[in-house]
Design an enzyme around this catalytic site. Structure first.
Site, PDB file in Angstrom:
ATOM      1  N   CYS A 143       0.780  -1.231  -0.077  1.00  0.00           N
ATOM      2  CA  CYS A 143       0.100   0.213  -0.011  1.00  0.00           C
ATOM      3  C   CYS A 143       0.773   1.314   0.107  1.00  0.00           C
ATOM      4  O   CYS A 143       0.659   1.913  -0.688  1.00  0.00           O
ATOM      5  CB  CYS A 143      -1.006  -0.114   1.131  1.00  0.00           C
ATOM      6  SG  CYS A 143      -2.167  -1.155   1.143  1.00  0.00           S
TER       7      CYS A 143
ATOM      8  N   LYS B  51       6.082  -6.530   6.998  1.00  0.00           N
ATOM      9  CA  LYS B  51       6.124  -6.186   8.467  1.00  0.00           C
ATOM     10  C   LYS B  51       5.669  -7.522   8.910  1.00  0.00           C
ATOM     11  O   LYS B  51       5.471  -8.607   8.314  1.00  0.00           O
ATOM     12  CB  LYS B  51       4.951  -5.166   8.532  1.00  0.00           C
ATOM     13  CG  LYS B  51       3.696  -5.396   8.268  1.00  0.00           C
ATOM     14  CD  LYS B  51       2.619  -4.395   8.671  1.00  0.00           C
ATOM     15  CE  LYS B  51       1.181  -4.701   8.077  1.00  0.00           C
ATOM     16  NZ  LYS B  51       0.293  -4.020   8.506  1.00  0.00           N
TER      17      LYS B  51
ATOM     18  N   ARG C 236       5.395  -7.751  -0.841  1.00  0.00           N
ATOM     19  CA  ARG C 236       5.319  -6.967  -1.808  1.00  0.00           C
ATOM     20  C   ARG C 236       6.318  -5.623  -1.314  1.00  0.00           C
ATOM     21  O   ARG C 236       5.835  -5.144  -0.181  1.00  0.00           O
ATOM     22  CB  ARG C 236       3.944  -6.475  -2.158  1.00  0.00           C
ATOM     23  CG  ARG C 236       3.232  -7.684  -3.017  1.00  0.00           C
ATOM     24  CD  ARG C 236       1.955  -7.105  -3.129  1.00  0.00           C
ATOM     25  NE  ARG C 236       0.857  -7.728  -2.098  1.00  0.00           N
ATOM     26  CZ  ARG C 236      -0.471  -7.425  -2.048  1.00  0.00           C
ATOM     27  NH1 ARG C 236      -0.978  -7.016  -3.424  1.00  0.00           N
ATOM     28  NH2 ARG C 236      -1.123  -7.812  -0.940  1.00  0.00           N
TER      29      ARG C 236
END
Ligand code: NAD
Length: 446
Positions: A266, A327, A334
């Site tokens: 994102c 994370k 990605r």
């Protein structure tokens, strides 16, 4: 309510499962037949804590089903969520081909009123394009069937997606017609029982809200990362600075951690897309361009430190890397910093042993049989014969390691910590060199 979800990825599957959990009748569609097969066989194609139970419970109750049949999905839901990917195009803008393909399918096959909901992160003006695509398909059939288009951006975090969806901070609904607003309010009422979390606004503001949220979060990270670099130069400790400023309620403690750069599906693409949108609108976003530039540089920080210590040519050197996911609590790699770190180490001639609690399969998919890469069975196994340890993802299980083991297995007792997991004084007391991000020691105290 009858709901269809187009795109059964991180967002679509969580949305579908959580809406089913509240009693709705949900059908999830994907073009990826393999993904649908895994789900139909009772598996989950992604790692997302708690999602397997919600999916299993609702499939069993008959409220959640999966399909690759577009006509079936269009016929099923009065509400049609579009949750397909919006990857960056070559110029940085969001690629809308999947969103518009989904919209066209709905326009081509719908036989009654539909509320089409953009849940994918899409640039301002996309709802107009979705509306035009559906209207065009209807016109080709000579139909003037009614439909509404709503923007309902998603704010869930991977790794805590189910919890975020079930207990959202806010639910943004961009809509202009009352019928759609009422339906969306009804759909989300069970998630808003404590107080009204639904923010109804115009469609363009809703679309921009999502980008604004991610851009603000990315800005906080890049700001702290740059300050951390300065702290190193000045002999200050970014962790103490973080606590010093976080105590101000206007700033707050959240999302202020310095590290080796943000990644994921994102932030990088949304920052890029907002910069592009702004440029197209003739309104440059200087701050955000700097955020992106600072982050690209930050992904190199760990290797810069390695080079400073071992030299630019790393031929014959071997490193252990803990953490591959962008994370913790996800297998998503990605835009992960680990990819930049590995590529740079390989480029300089090094070999690497990696370990991640859940992203090993994803790493194998990405790197395959890369000869310079070894996939370790555990965090300590990765250390054998390595010249140093690099930590890239802040998994909980890395937080209290056996420092004696680390020391005895490494050729040189040094940790390059990209996530500031340990107290520098404590690691040093264990006889290891410790290079973290922005955790300088004041020159006078050194
Ligand atoms: N992942 C996150 O944490 C997150 C959070 C908030 C918003 N978003 C946004 O949500 C959107 C989806 O993200 P994601 O991470 O779930 O992506 P994803 O890649 O995990 O899932 C997208 C799915 O859509 C499917 N698809 C593509 N075209 C299709 C079509 N025409 N019909 C049916 N299925 C189709 C793909 O096969 C894929 O399974 C993106 O716009 C993203 O920016 C993601």
């Amino acid at each position: 309510m009858k709901v269809s979800v187009v795109g059964t990825g991180y967002v679509g599957l969580v949305t579908g499962a959580c809406l089913a959990e509240m009693g709705n009748d949900v059908l999830c569609l994907d073009v990826d037949a393999n993904k649908i097969r895994i789900l139909e066989e009772g598996g989950i194609p992604i790692h997302e804590p708690g999602l397997d139970q919600v999916v299993a419970r609702n499939v069993k109750a008959g409220r959640l089903a999966f399909t690759t049949d577009v006509a079936r999905a269009v016929a099923h839901g009065t509400i049609q969520f579009i949750a397909v990917g919006t990857p960056p195009d070559e110029d940085g803008s969001a690629d809308l081909q999947y969103v518009l393909a989904a919209a066209r399918n709905i326009g081509r096959l719908m036989t009654d009123y539909k509320v089409v909901v953009d849940k994918s992160t899409v640039p301002v003006g996309t709802a107009d394009k979705v509306r035009a695509a559906i209207a065009d398909e209807l016109a080709q059939r000579g139909s003037d069937m009614r439909f509404s288009v709503v923007s309902n951006p998603e704010f869930l975090k991977e790794g805590a997606a189910v919890e975020d969806f079930m207990r959202p901070d806010r639910i943004v609904v961009g809509a202009e017609d009352q019928e759609a607003i009422l339906l969306m309010r009804a759909l989300y009422a069970p998630f808003s029982r404590n107080h009204d979390k639904v923010h109804v606004m115009d469609v363009r503001s809703a679309e921009l809200t999502k980008y604004a949220a991610n851009a603000m979060l990315a800005t906080r990270i890049s700001f702290m990362n740059e300050l951390a670099l300065l702290a190193e130069k000045l002999g200050a400790d970014i962790e103490q600075v973080r606590q010093g400023i976080g105590s101000d309620p206007r700033i707050g403690y959240h999302f202020l951690y310095a590290g080796c750069g943000y990644g994921g599906s994102c932030f990088p693409k949304d920052v890029k897309a907002l910069i592009k949108t702004a440029g197209d609108a003739g309104q440059g976003l200087k701050v955000l361009k700097a955020v992106e530039e600072a982050n690209d540089a930050q992904k190199m920080v760990l290797v810069d430190k390695v080079v400073k210590r071992f030299g630019a040519d790393l031929t014959g050197k071997h490193f252990a890397v803990w953490g591959l996911a962008f994370k913790p609590n996800t297998d998503d790699m990605r835009e992960a910093t680990s990819r930049v770190v590995l590529a740079e180490l390989f480029k300089r001639g090094a070999t690497v042993s990696v370990y991640d609690p859940v992203a090993m399969d994803e790493a194998r998919r990405i790197f395959g049989d890369e000869p310079r890469l070894q996939y370790a069975d555990g965090q300590h196994a990765a250390l054998h014969g390595a010249d140093a340890l690099l930590i890239v993802t802040e998994w909980k299980e890395f937080r209290s390691p056996d420092f004696e083991k680390i020391k005895s297995r490494l050729k040189t007792p040094v940790i390059f910590d990209g996530r500031n997991l340990y107290e520098p004084a404590m690691v040093k007391a264990m006889g290891l060199d410790y290079e973290a991000i922005g955790r300088g020691v004041a020159p006078q105290a050194a």
